[in-house]
Structures are given as structure tokens and as C-alpha cells.
Design an enzyme around this catalytic site. Structure first.
Site, PDB file in Angstrom:
ATOM      1  CG  ASP A   1      -1.917   1.172   1.370  1.00 31.19           C
ATOM      2  OD1 ASP A   1      -2.548   1.741   0.396  1.00 31.19           O
ATOM      3  OD2 ASP A   1      -1.524   2.050   2.520  1.00 31.19           O
TER       4      ASP A   1
ATOM      5  CG  ASP B   1      -2.087   7.456  -0.112  1.00 28.93           C
ATOM      6  OD1 ASP B   1      -0.968   8.263  -0.206  1.00 28.93           O
ATOM      7  OD2 ASP B   1      -3.083   7.403  -1.031  1.00 28.93           O
TER       8      ASP B   1
END
Length: 214
Positions: free
Chosen positions: A10, A12
């Protein structure tokens, strides 16, 4: 030692901590258009697909822009902040480098769009990620498994042989639904306990060998 077939990252809150940039931009939009906003609303958006966030903002901020217009303005504001400074998460770049040194392929799996990802990737070696799945490339965003299934397919590996790294419950749901083991490193929002979820407080000091043990 059994190495992951790939590590699916991932972005953010996991690779970079851009959530404060998003929140600041949301508040700026509320002030600009006479809407209302809160930290609670902002945190409800963490990990969501951008157009879903645009719909949420339109309703809860009470502004007349379309979801697409909201997303475009949000991206403009956050990209401007990222170009000034990339807020790396502690230990993330070191772990990426160790995975690369040990020949473990990595993918970036983010609900942010490509034009937001590009200025961040510019600060990393070109071969850091073997594939990049962004929110504007998939039909269904997290927590749907499509983003992680897409990344595994493009790498030519089985998702159940992959390790995903996430900072939100929405992202962890996506990874688990795809069949991955998920290394959960909570940041701004809590992550629920569950099957195939392993928790750490930080990526600092974590090596490729540590991921193999997971």
C-alpha cells in the site's frame, strides 16, 4: 526459509504518510466552498477509492462539485504538497531496498491515482516496483480484492504466496480477500484483528528475512 513470492505495498500511510496532506486539502476545500468538515469525516476516507471519497465529501461537506471535480481538486492540492516534501514512513525505504537486494519482487497497490503516484516514485530507484496498480486502473477499489489480485496476476504469482503491507482496515480487508497474508502497521486508523493479519508497530528494523518468517 520460504520467501514471499512478492511483497505488495500500500502507499498512503504505509510507504508515505500523506494522510495529513489529504486532510489539509479537504479542510481547504471546505473553507473555499463554504462546506463543513471534521477530523472524523477525514479519517472515514482512509484507504477508500478516490471517487468513493469524492461522493462522501460531496454529501458530508455539503458542496455542489461533482465527485470527479472533488477528486481532481484534491489531487491538485496533495500533489503540490508532495512535490515540496515526500513524508516517508519510518523503515519503508530501508525494507524496500532489502527486498530488492534479496530479489523479492514488489508491487505498489494504491487507491491513489497515477498522477499522484508519479512524484513519489521519482524519489525511488526505477526498478523498485515491478508493477503499479493505482485506483484509476481498477473497477473496484479496496476493500474489494481486485487491486491485490491484479498486482499478483501482473507479477505472475499466486496471491496466497504474497505478503501485503497495509496501514488501514479497508486495505487489510482487500489483501485478505485476495488471499494474501497482510502485515498490518496501523497509522492513523485502527485495524481489526483477523485471519491472515500479522501486526507490527513499525517497519523500522524489519528485513526481508523477517517477512519470510511471517
Amino acid at each position: 526459509m520460504r520467501w514471499p513470492a512478492a511483497v505488495l505495498w500500500d502507499m498512503d500511510g504505509t510507504l508515505v504518510d500523506t494522510e495529513p496532506y489529504w486532510i489539509a486539502t479537504e479542510y481547504a476545500m471546505a473553507e473555499k466552498y463554504g462546506g463543513t468538515w471534521s477530523d472524523e469525516h477525514a479519517l472515514n476516507l482512509v484507504g477508500n477509492a478516490l471517487l468513493e471519497s469524492g461522493v462522501y465529501i460531496r454529501v458530508h461537506m455539503g458542496i455542489e462539485l461533482t465527485p470527479q471535480e472533488i477528486v481532481d481538486e484534491l489531487l491538485d492540492g496533495v500533489v503540490e504538497r508532495v512535490r515540496e516534501s515526500v513524508p516517508w514512513r519510518p523503515g519503508a525505504r530501508e525494507l524496500l531496498a532489502d527486498l530488492r537486494a534479496n530479489g523479492v519482487p514488489c508491487a505498489l497497490v494504491t487507491m491513489s491515482w497515477q498522477r499522484f503516484v508519479e512524484p513519489i516514485l521519482a524519489h525511488l530507484p526505477e526498478d523498485t516496483f515491478a508493477t503499479i496498480v493505482t485506483g484509476d486502473r481498477v473497477e473496484f477499489g479496496k476493500p474489494h480484492p481486485e487491486p491485490y489480485l491484479t498486482a499478483a496476476a501482473e507479477l505472475g504469482v499466486a496471491p496466497e504466496d504474497c505478503l501485503a503491507i497495509e496501514d488501514s482496515n479497508t486495505g487489510a480487508k482487500s489483501g485478505v480477500a485476495a488471499g494474501c497474508v497482510v502485515l498490518c502497521v496501523p497509522n492513523h486508523v485502527p485495524i481489526l484483528e483477523g485471519e491472515r493479519r500479522v501486526f507490527r508497530d513499525t517497519l523500522v528494523g524489519i528485513t526481508a528475512a523477517d517477512l519470510a518468517e511471517l
